[in-house]
Design an enzyme around this catalytic site. Structure first.
Site, PDB file in Angstrom:
ATOM      1  N   ASN A  14     -13.538  -6.932   6.468  1.00 30.47           N
ATOM      2  CA  ASN A  14     -12.766  -5.715   6.684  1.00 30.47           C
ATOM      3  C   ASN A  14     -13.608  -4.807   7.558  1.00 30.47           C
ATOM      4  O   ASN A  14     -14.732  -4.471   7.191  1.00 30.47           O
ATOM      5  CB  ASN A  14     -12.467  -5.033   5.344  1.00 30.47           C
ATOM      6  N   GLY A  15     -13.068  -4.436   8.696  1.00 28.55           N
ATOM      7  CA  GLY A  15     -13.809  -3.568   9.601  1.00 28.55           C
ATOM      8  C   GLY A  15     -13.609  -4.015  11.026  1.00 28.55           C
ATOM      9  O   GLY A  15     -12.686  -4.759  11.332  1.00 28.55           O
ATOM     10  N   GLY A  43      -3.230  -5.115   3.343  1.00 25.08           N
ATOM     11  CA  GLY A  43      -2.851  -6.097   4.346  1.00 25.08           C
ATOM     12  C   GLY A  43      -1.716  -6.967   3.891  1.00 25.08           C
ATOM     13  O   GLY A  43      -1.765  -7.521   2.799  1.00 25.08           O
ATOM     14  N   CYS A  97      -8.324  -4.797   6.545  1.00 22.30           N
ATOM     15  CA  CYS A  97      -8.041  -5.758   5.498  1.00 22.30           C
ATOM     16  C   CYS A  97      -8.599  -5.383   4.146  1.00 22.30           C
ATOM     17  O   CYS A  97      -9.274  -4.384   3.989  1.00 22.30           O
ATOM     18  CB  CYS A  97      -8.657  -7.086   5.902  1.00 22.30           C
ATOM     19  N   TYR A 107      -5.224   8.185   2.889  1.00 19.67           N
ATOM     20  CA  TYR A 107      -4.051   7.330   2.970  1.00 19.67           C
ATOM     21  C   TYR A 107      -4.246   5.888   2.531  1.00 19.67           C
ATOM     22  O   TYR A 107      -3.424   5.333   1.812  1.00 19.67           O
ATOM     23  CB  TYR A 107      -3.520   7.318   4.419  1.00 19.67           C
TER      24      TYR A 107
HETATM   25  P1  AMP Z   1       4.316   8.691  11.598  1.00 20.53           P
HETATM   26  O1  AMP Z   1       5.729   8.514  11.167  1.00 20.53           O
HETATM   27  O2  AMP Z   1       3.979   7.772  12.754  1.00 20.53           O
HETATM   28  O3  AMP Z   1       3.924  10.101  11.869  1.00 20.53           O
HETATM   29  O4  AMP Z   1       3.394   8.183  10.417  1.00 20.53           O
HETATM   30  C1  AMP Z   1       3.137   9.000   9.307  1.00 20.53           C
HETATM   31  C2  AMP Z   1       3.468   8.277   8.042  1.00 20.53           C
HETATM   32  O5  AMP Z   1       2.856   6.983   8.008  1.00 20.53           O
HETATM   33  C3  AMP Z   1       2.935   9.044   6.851  1.00 20.53           C
HETATM   34  O6  AMP Z   1       3.948   9.072   5.864  1.00 20.53           O
HETATM   35  C4  AMP Z   1       1.733   8.263   6.376  1.00 20.53           C
HETATM   36  O7  AMP Z   1       1.706   8.153   4.964  1.00 20.53           O
HETATM   37  C5  AMP Z   1       1.889   6.891   6.969  1.00 20.53           C
HETATM   38  N1  AMP Z   1       0.639   6.400   7.598  1.00 20.53           N
HETATM   39  C6  AMP Z   1      -0.457   7.071   7.925  1.00 20.53           C
HETATM   40  N2  AMP Z   1      -1.387   6.247   8.482  1.00 20.53           N
HETATM   41  C7  AMP Z   1      -0.857   5.021   8.501  1.00 20.53           C
HETATM   42  C8  AMP Z   1      -1.328   3.727   8.940  1.00 20.53           C
HETATM   43  N3  AMP Z   1      -2.540   3.590   9.448  1.00 20.53           N
HETATM   44  N4  AMP Z   1      -0.483   2.667   8.801  1.00 20.53           N
HETATM   45  C9  AMP Z   1       0.737   2.821   8.275  1.00 20.53           C
HETATM   46  N5  AMP Z   1       1.236   4.008   7.857  1.00 20.53           N
HETATM   47  C10 AMP Z   1       0.462   5.106   7.959  1.00 20.53           C
END
Ligand code: AMP
Length: 476
Positions: A106-107, A32, A5, A249
């Site tokens: 958050n955590g 979030g 969050c 990210y």
């Molecule tokens: P995937 O398609 O499952 O390999 O997810 C990779 C993509 O999702 C990348 O473009 C990342 O920018 C993004 N991403 C990475 N970590 C997360 C996360 N925790 N939640 C949502 N999107 C993510």
């Protein structure tokens, strides 16, 4: 329940805090999108508005008008399994014998169940499954016996895991960061008060100045009249465990976290990606938006090395497809990538391309993208990723998918390269991350790329099925 969050707390001298809290939550929306909430206090009573959905939907005019008082806390909640989870929307608020509490967290705690059981035995009744209620009850109990600072210290000694909290006790707003500083929390000054928040971009939004990060193990108490703040180092931090993935990210590129501007970190990671695994192709393109800063650093370093590579946008993003767009099946997830990203043919057709993204989780995005780029006429497709392979889940605040869903959990880079259909695939090394963040591994949480965590985790308890929104965040 895992809390992923954004949090904020504000104390002002002479105007209602509701609107600045609302703007801050807007600035933290990427942290979030499941629910948004604000709790304020006007010196007499606590006011609360918590609703499911994005900030703009959760607060219409009347909702904000009803939140009186110049002190308050706010929260945006990340979607978790099942998508909608009304029980755990925050801030969590409760009134008890020695006053009212509003908590934004958050955590993720690793001993919430133990603390909950102990409190339940002492007669505390719980209304949710969330960690935040456990913290609220523990703090409420400690406040019966001691002053605010001692009570927070006792709670910090009781709870283990990752937490950045903004808390309102009656009209006093405070911020607490866990002793290892896993999740970000910073302090800022406004024209007429002070703010505590997950990311400095929220302070900028309010026209304020970032003062500094809240230290791991520190409590910052804002004076309710907005005139200043008091700080207490309550638990000594022998070692930190800052989450590196915030930089890769999760956080906004325009935020400063633990002294580093996230945008600069991502560009530097991109530069190192070129140094470690550069490949000369006709064009370098980001996966928008999450790969953009990495790609610009990568292309800059390539250019300095004399590579004949053009930096261009080769994919257009539909900005209306966000994190809340949860796809229940793999088939739908795959189609969703196409809905979200469409190629720009003139960049791609008949050319060799390097596609840069920040991370690969399940591999859905990369696999689909490669198909899309191939259909658009790309001759060769090389994939470069600005972080190491994600081999294990995150238990401390970022929803990553379960271990079985992670493409790199049981595959080599070569196997992933074949699976996603790339001409070549390379990830950034862990050393590049630590060098960029000026750290020796021990002060970062690298759990998702090493499988070794700074806190004890019991896999069976935590390694649950997660239906993560798989097409990235609202600001990807
Ligand atoms: P995937 O398609 O499952 O390999 O997810 C990779 C993509 O999702 C990348 O473009 C990342 O920018 C993004 N991403 C990475 N970590 C997360 C996360 N925790 N939640 C949502 N999107 C993510």
């Amino acid at each position: 329940m895992h809390e992923k969050c954004g949090v904020v707390g504000i104390s002002l001298s002479d105007r209602d805090a509701a609107r600045p809290l609302y703007y801050s939550l807007y600035a933290l929306q990427h942290r979030g999108q499941e629910s948004a909430g604000i709790v304020t206090h006007d010196g007499f009573q606590q006011y609360e508005h918590v609703e499911m959905g994005m900030v703009g939907d959760a607060f219409d005019g009347p909702a904000l008008e009803s939140l009186n008082g110049s002190n308050g806390v706010g929260h945006v909640r990340y979607p978790t399994e099942g998508g909608v989870n009304e029980c755990c929307a925050q801030p969590f608020s409760v009134s008890f014998k020695s006053g009212s509490l509003g908590l934004a967290h958050n955590g993720n705690l690793v001993n919430a169940d133990v603390v909950r059981d102990d409190l339940a035995e002492m007669g505390h009744a719980f209304t949710s499954t969330g960690d935040t209620e456990v913290i609220a009850h523990d703090l409420a109990r400690n406040l019966l016996e001691s002053d605010l600072v001692r009570a927070v210290k006792a709670t910090m000694e009781r709870i283990h895991g990752s937490y950045s909290l903004t808390i309102m006790h009656d009209e006093t707003v405070l911020g607490v960061r866990d002793p290892q500083g896993n999740r970000p929390l910073c302090l800022g000054e406004l024209e007429d008060g002070y703010v505590l928040t997950s990311e400095s971009a929220a302070i900028d939004t309010l026209g304020g100045e970032l003062i500094r990060d809240v230290e791991p193990g520190e409590l910052v108490v804002l004076r309710p009249d907005g005139s200043g703040y008091d700080s207490y180092q309550l638990v000594d931090n022998e070692s930190t465990a800052h989450c590196f993935f915030e930089h890769v990210y999760f956080a906004r590129p325009d935020s400063v976290i633990d002294g580093n501007l996230v945008y600069d970190v991502r560009r530097e990671l991109g530069r190192r990606l070129w140094e470690e695994a550069g490949v000369e192709t006709d064009v370098v393109m980001p996966v928008p938006d999450s790969g953009r800063a990495f790609a610009s650093g990568y292309a800059e370093a390539a250019d300095e090395d004399g590579a004949d590579t053009e930096f261009a946008e080769g994919l257009m993003k539909n900005r209306y497809v966000g994190r809340t767009f949860i796809m229940p099946t793999q088939d739908e997830r795959e189609r969703a990538v196409r809905l979200k990203l469409n190629p720009i043919r003139s960049t791609v057709e008949g050319r060799s391309v390097t596609v840069i993204d920040d991370s690969v989780v399940r591999g859905t995005t990369s696999t689909q993208l490669l198909e899309v780029l191939e259909e658009a006429g790309a001759e060769e497709i090389h994939v470069r990723i600005g972080s190491p392979p994600i081999v294990a889940p995150c238990y401390f605040g970022i929803d990553m998918a379960s271990r079985e869903e992670l493409i790199a959990a049981d595959r080599s880079v070569g196997e992933i390269e074949t699976e996603i259909g790339a001409d070549s695939l390379a990830y950034l090394s862990i050393d590049a991350i630590t060098a960029t963040l000026d750290s020796d591994r021990s002060d970062l949480c690298l759990g998702c790329v090493t499988g070794q965590y700074p806190y004890d985790v019991e896999d069976e308890e935590h390694d649950r099925e997660v239906t993560r929104p798989t097409i990235g965040a609202a600001d990807d």
